[in-house]
Enzyme design. Structure first.
Site, PDB file in Angstrom:
ATOM      1  N   CYS A 190       1.267  -1.748  -0.035  1.00  0.00           N
ATOM      2  CA  CYS A 190       0.060   0.190  -0.443  1.00  0.00           C
ATOM      3  C   CYS A 190       1.130   1.011   0.128  1.00  0.00           C
ATOM      4  O   CYS A 190       0.347   2.002  -0.798  1.00  0.00           O
ATOM      5  CB  CYS A 190      -0.502  -0.145   1.183  1.00  0.00           C
ATOM      6  SG  CYS A 190      -1.917  -1.407   1.013  1.00  0.00           S
ATOM      7  N   HIS A 248      -3.577   6.889   2.220  1.00  0.00           N
ATOM      8  CA  HIS A 248      -3.353   6.041   1.830  1.00  0.00           C
ATOM      9  C   HIS A 248      -5.288   5.745   1.941  1.00  0.00           C
ATOM     10  O   HIS A 248      -5.721   6.208   3.430  1.00  0.00           O
ATOM     11  CB  HIS A 248      -3.082   4.608   2.072  1.00  0.00           C
ATOM     12  CG  HIS A 248      -3.304   3.914   2.107  1.00  0.00           C
ATOM     13  ND1 HIS A 248      -3.344   3.001   0.698  1.00  0.00           N
ATOM     14  CD2 HIS A 248      -3.685   2.497   2.838  1.00  0.00           C
ATOM     15  CE1 HIS A 248      -3.850   1.441   0.934  1.00  0.00           C
ATOM     16  NE2 HIS A 248      -3.275   1.515   1.958  1.00  0.00           N
ATOM     17  N   ASN A 285     -10.123   0.192  -1.282  1.00  0.00           N
ATOM     18  CA  ASN A 285      -8.613   0.263  -1.499  1.00  0.00           C
ATOM     19  C   ASN A 285      -7.763  -0.811  -1.786  1.00  0.00           C
ATOM     20  O   ASN A 285      -7.751  -1.842  -2.574  1.00  0.00           O
ATOM     21  CB  ASN A 285      -8.364  -0.345   0.320  1.00  0.00           C
ATOM     22  CG  ASN A 285      -6.473  -1.100   0.640  1.00  0.00           C
ATOM     23  OD1 ASN A 285      -5.815  -0.284  -0.259  1.00  0.00           O
ATOM     24  ND2 ASN A 285      -6.106  -1.123   2.208  1.00  0.00           N
TER      25      ASN A 285
HETATM   26  O1  UT7 Z   1      -4.375  -0.743   3.274  1.00  0.00           O
HETATM   27  C1  UT7 Z   1      -2.885  -2.004   3.847  1.00  0.00           C
HETATM   28  C2  UT7 Z   1      -3.243  -2.391   5.227  1.00  0.00           C
HETATM   29  N1  UT7 Z   1      -4.413  -2.083   5.777  1.00  0.00           N
HETATM   30  C3  UT7 Z   1      -5.368  -1.708   6.693  1.00  0.00           C
HETATM   31  O2  UT7 Z   1      -4.954  -0.540   6.528  1.00  0.00           O
HETATM   32  C4  UT7 Z   1      -6.547  -2.353   7.130  1.00  0.00           C
HETATM   33  C5  UT7 Z   1      -6.329  -2.217   8.646  1.00  0.00           C
HETATM   34  N2  UT7 Z   1      -7.863  -2.469   8.976  1.00  0.00           N
HETATM   35  C6  UT7 Z   1      -8.856  -2.484   9.258  1.00  0.00           C
HETATM   36  O3  UT7 Z   1      -9.243  -1.408   8.417  1.00  0.00           O
HETATM   37  C7  UT7 Z   1      -9.811  -3.576  10.148  1.00  0.00           C
HETATM   38  O4  UT7 Z   1      -9.000  -3.804  11.125  1.00  0.00           O
HETATM   39  C8  UT7 Z   1     -10.628  -4.158   9.167  1.00  0.00           C
HETATM   40  C9  UT7 Z   1     -11.863  -3.505   8.673  1.00  0.00           C
HETATM   41  C10 UT7 Z   1     -10.341  -4.760   8.301  1.00  0.00           C
HETATM   42  C11 UT7 Z   1     -11.605  -5.121  10.290  1.00  0.00           C
HETATM   43  O5  UT7 Z   1     -12.179  -3.465  11.650  1.00  0.00           O
HETATM   44  P1  UT7 Z   1     -11.994  -4.184  12.655  1.00  0.00           P
HETATM   45  O6  UT7 Z   1     -12.725  -2.822  13.618  1.00  0.00           O
HETATM   46  O7  UT7 Z   1     -10.759  -4.272  12.785  1.00  0.00           O
HETATM   47  O8  UT7 Z   1     -12.336  -4.525  12.817  1.00  0.00           O
HETATM   48  P2  UT7 Z   1     -11.913  -7.150  14.006  1.00  0.00           P
HETATM   49  O9  UT7 Z   1     -11.062  -7.608  12.570  1.00  0.00           O
HETATM   50  O10 UT7 Z   1     -11.959  -6.553  15.760  1.00  0.00           O
HETATM   51  O11 UT7 Z   1     -13.745  -7.219  13.630  1.00  0.00           O
HETATM   52  C12 UT7 Z   1     -14.990  -7.539  15.454  1.00  0.00           C
HETATM   53  C13 UT7 Z   1     -15.287  -8.350  14.805  1.00  0.00           C
HETATM   54  C14 UT7 Z   1     -15.763  -9.280  14.884  1.00  0.00           C
HETATM   55  O12 UT7 Z   1     -16.283 -10.416  15.612  1.00  0.00           O
HETATM   56  P3  UT7 Z   1     -16.562 -10.113  17.277  1.00  0.00           P
HETATM   57  O13 UT7 Z   1     -15.451 -11.644  17.166  1.00  0.00           O
HETATM   58  O14 UT7 Z   1     -15.975  -9.713  17.678  1.00  0.00           O
HETATM   59  O15 UT7 Z   1     -17.710 -11.211  17.228  1.00  0.00           O
HETATM   60  C15 UT7 Z   1     -15.234  -9.828  13.435  1.00  0.00           C
HETATM   61  O16 UT7 Z   1     -15.793 -11.571  13.461  1.00  0.00           O
HETATM   62  O17 UT7 Z   1     -16.263  -8.002  13.401  1.00  0.00           O
HETATM   63  C16 UT7 Z   1     -16.686  -9.226  12.956  1.00  0.00           C
HETATM   64  N3  UT7 Z   1     -16.096  -9.236  11.593  1.00  0.00           N
HETATM   65  C17 UT7 Z   1     -17.369  -8.937  10.358  1.00  0.00           C
HETATM   66  N4  UT7 Z   1     -18.533  -8.557  10.416  1.00  0.00           N
HETATM   67  C18 UT7 Z   1     -19.473  -8.079   9.453  1.00  0.00           C
HETATM   68  C19 UT7 Z   1     -14.784  -8.583  10.126  1.00  0.00           C
HETATM   69  N5  UT7 Z   1     -15.333  -8.771   9.257  1.00  0.00           N
HETATM   70  C20 UT7 Z   1     -16.863  -8.883   9.029  1.00  0.00           C
HETATM   71  C21 UT7 Z   1     -17.764  -8.142   7.984  1.00  0.00           C
HETATM   72  N6  UT7 Z   1     -18.875  -7.550   8.353  1.00  0.00           N
HETATM   73  N7  UT7 Z   1     -17.218  -8.335   6.924  1.00  0.00           N
END
Ligand code: UT7
Length: 332
Positions: free
Chosen positions: A116, A256, A286
């Site tokens: 990225c 980004h 992204n």
């Molecule tokens: O571009 C290169 C570098 N990459 C980045 O900068 C990306 C950085 N990371 C992110 O943008 C975020 O971490 C994500 C968008 C990938 C995920 O968001 P988050 O707020 O960190 O969510 P999380 O991984 O902590 O998950 C929270 C909850 C989980 O459920 P539980 O365990 O709380 O019950 C996940 O299973 O959300 C759940 N979850 C979803 N729910 C609905 C994860 N993905 C989804 C989804 N739809 N697509």
């Protein structure tokens, strides 16, 4: 003698026609529009469909757009750098395919892999070629066909990524505009959080790697999120401070487009209000190395000579960086 700087003298871009909406993703994986919108800011992304369509297709279209707008003869191009993690093939470089297709017969060309942060890395590299005084016209492309390496059964990654490419033309200037300063960083220990396991020389493609779905992006989302928030904000503040940039004189932040929450955190750290933050994450998601040049492409008409633009990126590697550009022409 006045210092030679690299001015961005033209911008091009391309996104495929196919729009993958949050509603369509709801039918593919266990997710919903509300979760995706509030957690990432993304509403839709573009997908390059069709047989034999690699990232070069988008890079070539972006370069054609830029060459037509700047009335540049491809034979005058000295170098082409293509930042991408989804090259058409492992080799030859996708930049070579672009060069021969557009008729840049006098250019040398190569790919750069910094995920990225690819575009900011390539912009700094292209600018150094120009600053050396040896090269007069350098094209820097950033683009990725993320749909080729995203697992559409993995809801944690498939909702984030999209396809697209953008490019800029760099030319020398002795005016007080151009690529003014940059800071680039990397930390290989980030490998564990964001990678594609197989397909390289450590784990070549095999029946087993395919069965284990190892040819797709793996991301430990919340760990990457924490590193991204801290490092993108810190490096932006670092470049801003040493160039005496602040809320009053930064015209645009070009961050980004990984997650709107990371963008907001970076803007807050540098003290920039939302109206000065370039944003198109809601439409393209992204696009990895494509995000920053696609921002420039979308906002080009609003840009004016002398605008202070702070670019910032964070990505796989880990890699991160910030570039300060003083815009060199009026967009209209
Ligand atoms: O571009 C290169 C570098 N990459 C980045 O900068 C990306 C950085 N990371 C992110 O943008 C975020 O971490 C994500 C968008 C990938 C995920 O968001 P988050 O707020 O960190 O969510 P999380 O991984 O902590 O998950 C929270 C909850 C989980 O459920 P539980 O365990 O709380 O019950 C996940 O299973 O959300 C759940 N979850 C979803 N729910 C609905 C994860 N993905 C989804 C989804 N739809 N697509």
């Amino acid at each position: 003698m006045s210092k030679i700087r690299a001015a961005i003298t033209g911008v091009g871009g391309y996104v495929p026609d196919y729009i993958l909406t949050n509603q369509e993703l709801e039918k593919m994986v266990e997710t919903n529009d509300e979760w995706i919108t509030t957690r990432t800011g993304i509403k839709e992304r573009r997908i390059l469909k069709g047989e034999n369509q690699g990232v070069s297709v988008m890079g070539i279209a972006a370069v054609h757009d830029m060459l037509a707008k700047t009335k540049t003869d491809p034979k005058d191009i000295d170098a082409i750098i293509f930042a991408t993690v989804t090259p058409d093939m492992t080799f030859p470089a996708t930049a070579n395919i672009v060069a021969s297709t557009i008729g840049a017969t006098n250019a040398f060309s190569f790919d750069m892999g910094a995920a990225c942060s690819g575009f900011v890395y390539a912009l700094a590299t292209g600018s150094s070629f120009i600053q050396s005084g040896v090269y007069k016209k350098v094209i820097v492309i950033g683009g990725d066909k993320m749909s080729a390496i995203v697992d559409y059964t993995d809801r944690t990654t498939c909702i984030i990524f999209g396809d697209g490419a953008g490019c800029v033309l760099l030319e020398p200037t002795t005016e007080d505009v151009g690529v003014m300063d940059w800071e680039l960083r990397s930390d290989g220990s980030g490998e564990q959080f964001l990678h594609m396991k197989a397909g390289g020389s450590r784990n070549p493609a095999s029946i087993e790697t395919i069965a284990k779905r190892e040819h797709f992006v793996y991301q430990a989302g919340s760990a990457v999120f924490k590193f991204a928030v801290t490092n993108m904000a810190d490096i932006s503040a670092q470049v801003a401070e040493r160039n005496h940039l602040n809320a009053g004189n930064i015209t645009w932040l070009a961050p980004h487009q990984a997650n709107k929450r990371i963008i907001d955190a970076t803007a807050n750290r540098v003290g920039i209000s939302e109206d000065k933050v370039m944003m198109n994450i809601e439409r393209y998601g992204n696009t990895t190395a494509g995000t920053i040049p696609l921002l420039l492409w979308d906002y080009e008409k609003k840009l004016k000579k002398g605008d202070n633009i702070l670019m910032a990126a964070f990505g796989g590697g880990f890699t991160w960086g910030a570039v300060y550009v003083k815009w060199a022409y009026n967009g209209q």
